[in-house]
Design a protein around this motif. Structure first.
Motif, PDB file in Angstrom:
ATOM      1  N   HIS A 145     -11.468 -46.660  34.926  1.00 35.45           N
ATOM      2  CA  HIS A 145     -11.008 -45.265  34.526  1.00 35.45           C
ATOM      3  C   HIS A 145     -12.124 -44.202  34.949  1.00 35.45           C
ATOM      4  O   HIS A 145     -11.813 -43.313  35.276  1.00 35.45           O
ATOM      5  CB  HIS A 145     -10.768 -45.305  32.699  1.00 35.45           C
ATOM      6  N   MET A 146     -13.284 -44.582  34.397  1.00 34.30           N
ATOM      7  CA  MET A 146     -14.330 -43.651  34.715  1.00 34.30           C
ATOM      8  C   MET A 146     -14.618 -43.529  36.078  1.00 34.30           C
ATOM      9  O   MET A 146     -14.761 -42.269  36.606  1.00 34.30           O
ATOM     10  CB  MET A 146     -15.667 -44.247  34.027  1.00 34.30           C
ATOM     11  N   ASN A 147     -14.387 -44.369  36.970  1.00 34.84           N
ATOM     12  CA  ASN A 147     -14.484 -44.445  38.411  1.00 34.84           C
ATOM     13  C   ASN A 147     -13.470 -43.355  38.827  1.00 34.84           C
ATOM     14  O   ASN A 147     -13.691 -42.328  39.764  1.00 34.84           O
ATOM     15  CB  ASN A 147     -14.315 -45.589  39.050  1.00 34.84           C
ATOM     16  N   TYR A 148     -12.179 -43.345  38.461  1.00 36.61           N
ATOM     17  CA  TYR A 148     -11.094 -42.516  38.904  1.00 36.61           C
ATOM     18  C   TYR A 148     -11.146 -41.015  38.363  1.00 36.61           C
ATOM     19  O   TYR A 148     -10.949 -40.031  39.139  1.00 36.61           O
ATOM     20  CB  TYR A 148      -9.711 -43.240  38.386  1.00 36.61           C
ATOM     21  N   ILE A 149     -11.680 -40.892  37.238  1.00 37.88           N
ATOM     22  CA  ILE A 149     -11.977 -39.592  36.895  1.00 37.88           C
ATOM     23  C   ILE A 149     -13.035 -39.078  37.474  1.00 37.88           C
ATOM     24  O   ILE A 149     -12.624 -37.737  37.780  1.00 37.88           O
ATOM     25  CB  ILE A 149     -12.351 -39.864  35.164  1.00 37.88           C
ATOM     26  N   LEU A 150     -14.252 -39.600  37.717  1.00 40.85           N
ATOM     27  CA  LEU A 150     -15.195 -38.938  38.753  1.00 40.85           C
ATOM     28  C   LEU A 150     -14.701 -38.733  40.076  1.00 40.85           C
ATOM     29  O   LEU A 150     -14.927 -37.566  40.646  1.00 40.85           O
ATOM     30  CB  LEU A 150     -16.435 -40.095  38.433  1.00 40.85           C
ATOM     31  N   LEU A 151     -13.796 -39.638  40.548  1.00 42.73           N
ATOM     32  CA  LEU A 151     -13.478 -39.557  41.891  1.00 42.73           C
ATOM     33  C   LEU A 151     -12.312 -38.079  42.004  1.00 42.73           C
ATOM     34  O   LEU A 151     -12.658 -37.433  42.908  1.00 42.73           O
ATOM     35  CB  LEU A 151     -12.581 -40.621  42.338  1.00 42.73           C
ATOM     36  N   TYR A 152     -11.564 -38.293  41.097  1.00 44.32           N
ATOM     37  CA  TYR A 152     -10.597 -37.171  41.085  1.00 44.32           C
ATOM     38  C   TYR A 152     -11.235 -35.657  40.832  1.00 44.32           C
ATOM     39  O   TYR A 152     -11.091 -34.791  41.454  1.00 44.32           O
ATOM     40  CB  TYR A 152      -9.302 -37.506  40.362  1.00 44.32           C
TER      41      TYR A 152
END
Length: 312
Positions: free
Chosen positions: A193-200
């Motif tokens: 989740h943290m990876n995707y939040i940061l990515l987006y």
């Protein structure tokens, strides 16, 4: 996902464009030639700007940094792909994959920042010419580039450190010719989740904010040019930003055009083609655009190459 299948991955497999031997040899020749042209062309731009005192201005300072970022952008992905084709191997080590992601994000971020700075430089030069030397001083230009490097390095480091915390399932196959972050995240078994939040969030900011700045700059530039009464004046004003506008159109237009292309193409194939446009084709064409459309660069290259030939 089944947490019992988590394991410590030692390498990933990059499927690339084709597994056919004949196709791979064609791809090798094609990408090697494009890579050499990219490196040579951008090195010539850097040498021309650094060797000619007439080009020691903010616009060409940003251009030389863009050429450096383009060399890094292409060198992050293409050499590894060429090595894999020659070795008949699809493997990339875990550390190599994380490193490739890191540098890809660094140089990709720098490209967007530098294109925005160049648009702002043209906005000040055309819309506020009397204040140009005061606003675009060497201190501000150096600070803008340093801040851009800091932001790109920081985001890439944070995203890479988050990747190192992930565990991966039994499938380690990435349907790309390099370690693409979004596809690598789909292979993880642990929480992303943290990876995707940061990515987006960062992708949105790096896409929306710089593009909005470029759009605002050129809206003001076009408005100022239209107010110029003489045709020669309009042509001269537009010629100062024509090269940059072409590069911006190529950078943003090719990627957007490919991603919105026919649904007959699979998403992974479309993603690979878009990545080639960003990481190989655009950096390769940038030097040609500036050499063909910019008289100052053309003259500087002629003087540079003339001195080299004379020295021999």
């Amino acid at each position: 996902m089944d947490l019992g299948n988590q394991t410590r991955v030692s390498e990933f497999l990059l499927l690339g464009f084709s597994q056919d031997l004949e196709d791979q040899q064609t791809l090798f020749a094609l990408f090697l030639s494009m890579y050499l042209v990219t490196v040579l062309g951008n090195l010539l731009i850097i040498l021309a700007v650094s060797s000619d005192s007439h080009l020691h201005t903010p616009m060409y300072f940003f251009l030389s940094n863009l050429s450096l970022a383009d060399i890094g952008f292409t060198s992050t992905t293409v050499p590894k792909m060429l090595v894999n084709i020659q070795a008949q191997s699809n493997a990339i080590s875990y550390a190599g994959c994380i490193s490739q992601m890191y540098f890809f994000m660094v140089f990709g971020g720098m490209d967007t920042f530098l294109l925005t700075m160049m648009a702002y430089d043209r906005y000040v030069a055309i819309c506020h010419p009397l204040y140009y030397p005061v606003i675009m001083n060497s201190r501000l230009c150096g600070l803008l580039v340093l801040v851009s490097w800091f932001l790109s390095l920081s985001y890439s480091l944070i995203q890479s450190l988050l990747m190192l915390q992930l565990s991966f399932c039994t499938s380690w196959v990435i349907q790309h010719f390099y370690c693409e972050l979004a596809q690598a995240l789909t292979l993880a078994c642990s929480d992303t989740h943290m990876n995707y939040i940061l990515l987006y969030v960062v992708t949105g900011l790096l896409g929306f904010v710089p593009f909005s700045g470029i759009l605002f700059s050129y809206t003001q530039i076009v408005s100022s040019i239209l107010r110029i009464s003489s045709t020669d004046g309009k042509h001269k004003a537009f010629s100062t930003c024509g090269s940059h506008l072409s590069v911006v159109s190529l950078f943003y237009g090719t990627g957007l055009g490919v991603y919105l292309s026919s649904n007959a193409l699979s998403s992974s194939w479309r993603g690979m083609v878009a990545s080639v446009m960003y990481t190989v084709v655009t950096p390769m064409l940038n030097p040609f655009i500036y050499c063909l459309q910019n008289r100052d660069i053309k003259r500087a290259l002629e003087r540079l190459l003339g001195r080299r030939l004379y020295a021999r």
